[in-house]
Design an enzyme around this catalytic site. Structure first.
Site, PDB file in Angstrom:
ATOM      1  CG  HIS A 106      27.308  22.979  -4.324  1.00  0.00           C
ATOM      2  ND1 HIS A 106      26.918  23.704  -3.457  1.00  0.00           N
ATOM      3  CD2 HIS A 106      28.490  22.931  -4.226  1.00  0.00           C
ATOM      4  CE1 HIS A 106      27.951  23.842  -2.535  1.00  0.00           C
ATOM      5  NE2 HIS A 106      28.906  23.121  -3.097  1.00  0.00           N
ATOM      6  CG  ASP A 183      25.644  26.679  -9.099  1.00  0.00           C
ATOM      7  OD1 ASP A 183      26.494  27.250  -9.414  1.00  0.00           O
ATOM      8  OD2 ASP A 183      25.469  25.666  -8.384  1.00  0.00           O
ATOM      9  CD  GLN A 186      33.287  23.280  -9.829  1.00  0.00           C
ATOM     10  OE1 GLN A 186      34.630  23.718 -10.041  1.00  0.00           O
ATOM     11  NE2 GLN A 186      32.864  23.478  -8.471  1.00  0.00           N
ATOM     12  CE  LYS A 209      33.139  26.854  -6.083  1.00  0.00           C
ATOM     13  NZ  LYS A 209      33.787  25.545  -5.453  1.00  0.00           N
ATOM     14  CB  CYS A 349      28.383  20.915  -0.975  1.00  0.00           C
ATOM     15  SG  CYS A 349      29.565  21.112   0.251  1.00  0.00           S
TER      16      CYS A 349
END
Ligand code: PMP
Length: 392
Positions: A106, A183, A186, A209, A349
């Site tokens: 991302h 990261d 998600q 999220k 993104c």
């Protein structure tokens, strides 16, 4: 009835709806106890400070961090990634050092590193992915060398839904003396996170999220690394002592939390963690998987549809991206919207990934355990309409 009830909401990777339990906690804070934290001497201020710090402990347990002080509250995953890039990267990277990311990152895990590389004279290396969307481990091994100082990768791709097992990557990165930043933006709504088991040195995620509010996120950092990191924002509450010309800072995590924090956001994040744990990750991933399996079967029966990444449903963690013939993804999403289905279309993104996939944009369906199979049916019917309307 909410607006969600009138929609097949299949854009959970953008943000998830919030359950009543989270809304109530936020509402209760604003209605009955809106005081600041870490400052007041009165009982209510102490009470809210305790609640705030309790969430820090809750987050530490949630991601298996050894200490609550390893948890920094940020405004989101982007903020957490920027904090590491500018608080750690700028002081630990020198000319000829290297940062490794992947082509499926991302922009939040790409652009900060570009900036820091330009500031420090270090080099940004980008590892490719295999056709099924996995990190190319052979290429990664080749890129890792004694100059590598930071490896920063996504745990689950926001476009392909690919999950990356971080353990072997952490081992390989540590072997050359690099740190691993993960990261997890998600991933956190789909799977249990164990920073110690995966060998993450830093890990970032956002509350919104994972059924929490916007404007709140987390940076986990290894105790010694946080201690060795400089704050990037300065002001009240992050200081130890201040004179006219100098200041010393609090230890982590407070040195990274300048100013009045997002108190309602932190309390809401705590309620979101409770919500997830109450349902349980085994049930969440079972439902996510059933939905994705059903979706992949349905999509693969529509000849014009190209699915990106692996053809196996098991390789897509709640996220599937596709195109319908040569129809622009925005047109597909607009027609689906008219059919009452909310999906996202565009580059998500992740422009370098679009180039890698040979497309400008894709349609992304992202499910949560709150979705129903009937909503997938609604989507599949909508795609048939795309085909009929646009003769694909
Ligand atoms: N990384 C990934 C993989 C993401 O999907 C996102 C959000 N789309 C981010 C980072 C940034 O999260 P936020 O916008 O909440 O800061």
């Amino acid at each position: 009835m909410t607006k969600y009830d009138q929609l097949a909401y299949l854009d959970n990777a953008a943000t998830t709806p919030m359950p009543d339990s989270v809304l109530q906690v936020i509402d209760n804070y604003y209605q009955t106890q809106k005081v600041n934290v870490h400052r007041g001497m009165y009982r209510l201020a102490n009470e809210v400070t305790q609640q705030y710090e309790h969430v820090r402990q809750q987050v530490a347990q949630f991601i298996h961090a050894p200490n609550a002080s390893d948890v920094v509250f940020t405004s989101g995953a982007t903020d957490a990634l920027n904090l590491v890039a500018f608080g750690y990267g700028t002081t630990h990277l020198h000319a000829d050092d290297e940062i490794i990311i992947s082509v499926m990152e991302h922009h939040a895990n790409l652009v900060p590193w570009q900036q820091v590389a330009a500031m420090t004279g270090s080099k940004l290396r980008v590892v490719d992915i295999t056709p099924d969307g996995q990190i190319d481990m052979v290429a990664l091994q080749k890129l890792l060398n004694k100059h590598t100082k930071i490896v920063s990768l996504t745990l689950v791709s926001n476009v392909l839904g690919t999950y990356t097992d971080m353990r072997p990557i952490a081992e390989a990165a540590h072997k050359v003396g690099a740190v691993l930043m993960v990261d997890a933006a998600q991933a956190v709504a789909q799977m249990a996170i164990d920073v110690q088991a995966m060998g993450a040195d830093f890990l970032a995620f956002s509350g919104h999220k994972m059924f929490g509010p916007t404007g709140i996120g987390v940076l986990y950092g290894r105790t010694d690394l946080l201690a060795d990191m400089t704050p990037t924002r300065f002001g009240g509450e992050m200081i130890d002592q201040v004179t006219q010309q100098t200041a010393t800072f609090q230890p982590a995590p407070l040195k990274f939390e300048a100013g009045t924090p997002n108190i309602a956001g932190v309390l809401g994040l705590g309620a979101a963690i409770d919500y997830i744990l109450q349902i349980g990750y085994p049930k969440i991933s079972q439902i996510d998987h059933e939905l994705v399996d059903y979706l992949m079967k349905g999509l693969s029966q529509i000849p014009a549809v190209t699915i990106y990444g692996s053809p196996l449903a098991t390789d897509h963690r709640a996220v599937v991206s596709f195109n319908v013939g040569k129809v622009h993804a925005h047109d597909v999403a607009t027609i689906l919207d008219a059919a009452g289905v909310a999906v996202r279309a565009g580059h998500h993104c992740a422009e370098p990934l679009m180039t890698f996939l040979g497309t400008e944009s894709v349609v992304r369906v992202s499910v949560s355990f709150e979705n129903k199979l009937s909503e997938i049916d609604q989507l599949l019917t909508g795609i048939q309409q795309v085909k009929e309307l646009l003769h694909e």
